[in-house]
Motif scaffolding. Structure first.
Motif: not given
Length: 164
Positions: A14-15, A77-79, A22-23
């Motif tokens: 997840r990290t 991404f959120t899901a 994000r990057d």
């Protein structure tokens, strides 16, 4: 029946997934495809960078009509991030008699990458079943085909493997 708990492994995943989302410029190359099946619906997050070019595709399929539709990167991404935030996980071997149970969310993860400055690439290919807690996982395992579940770590076969 014993089973391997993948909560720590998925927390690391997840990290890494959030960092990539994000990057992506921190990564030299990547080839990522996550397919989340939950409540009869499907969400796919797919992105690839080769030779400095990035191609991405985010789509979903609702249970009601079965038609694919494009999703925003943030929605996909959120899901998937919500799935990765669950409390307990088991992994599937790809063997045995296992039909996906729509009662539990499943996520197929094919993740290959090399960060800038790293000498070698890493890759993994796994299917995880997510649960709210260990009690839900134990209930699922009790009714599953033993050959379909990973019982020891690290797990490596031609069909599924942890980071290598």
């Amino acid at each position: 029946m014993p089973f391997a708990d993948y909560a720590d492994y998925v927390a690391e995943l997840r990290t890494l997934f959030a960092e990539l989302d994000r990057d992506a410029d921190r990564f030299q190359t990547f080839d990522v495809r996550l397919e989340l099946a939950a409540a009869g619906s499907l969400v796919v997050y797919e992105t690839k960078r080769r030779k400095g070019q990035t191609d991405s595709l985010y789509y979903g399929r609702a249970a009601e009509n079965g038609a694919n539709r494009q999703l925003s990167q943030a929605t996909a991404f959120t899901a998937i991030d919500r799935f990765l935030a669950l409390g307990a996980f088991v992994a599937l071997t790809g063997e045995g008699d296992h039909a996906l149970d729509a009662q539990y969310p499943h996520c197929a993860v094919n993740f290959s990458y090399r960060k800038k400055g790293q000498p070698a690439a890493r890759s993994m290919l796994m299917v995880f079943v997510g649960f709210n807690d260990a009690a839900d996982a134990a209930s699922y395992v009790a009714s599953a085909d033993a050959a379909a579940l990973v019982t020891g770590r690290p797990y490596r076969t031609a069909k599924a493997y942890e980071w290598k």
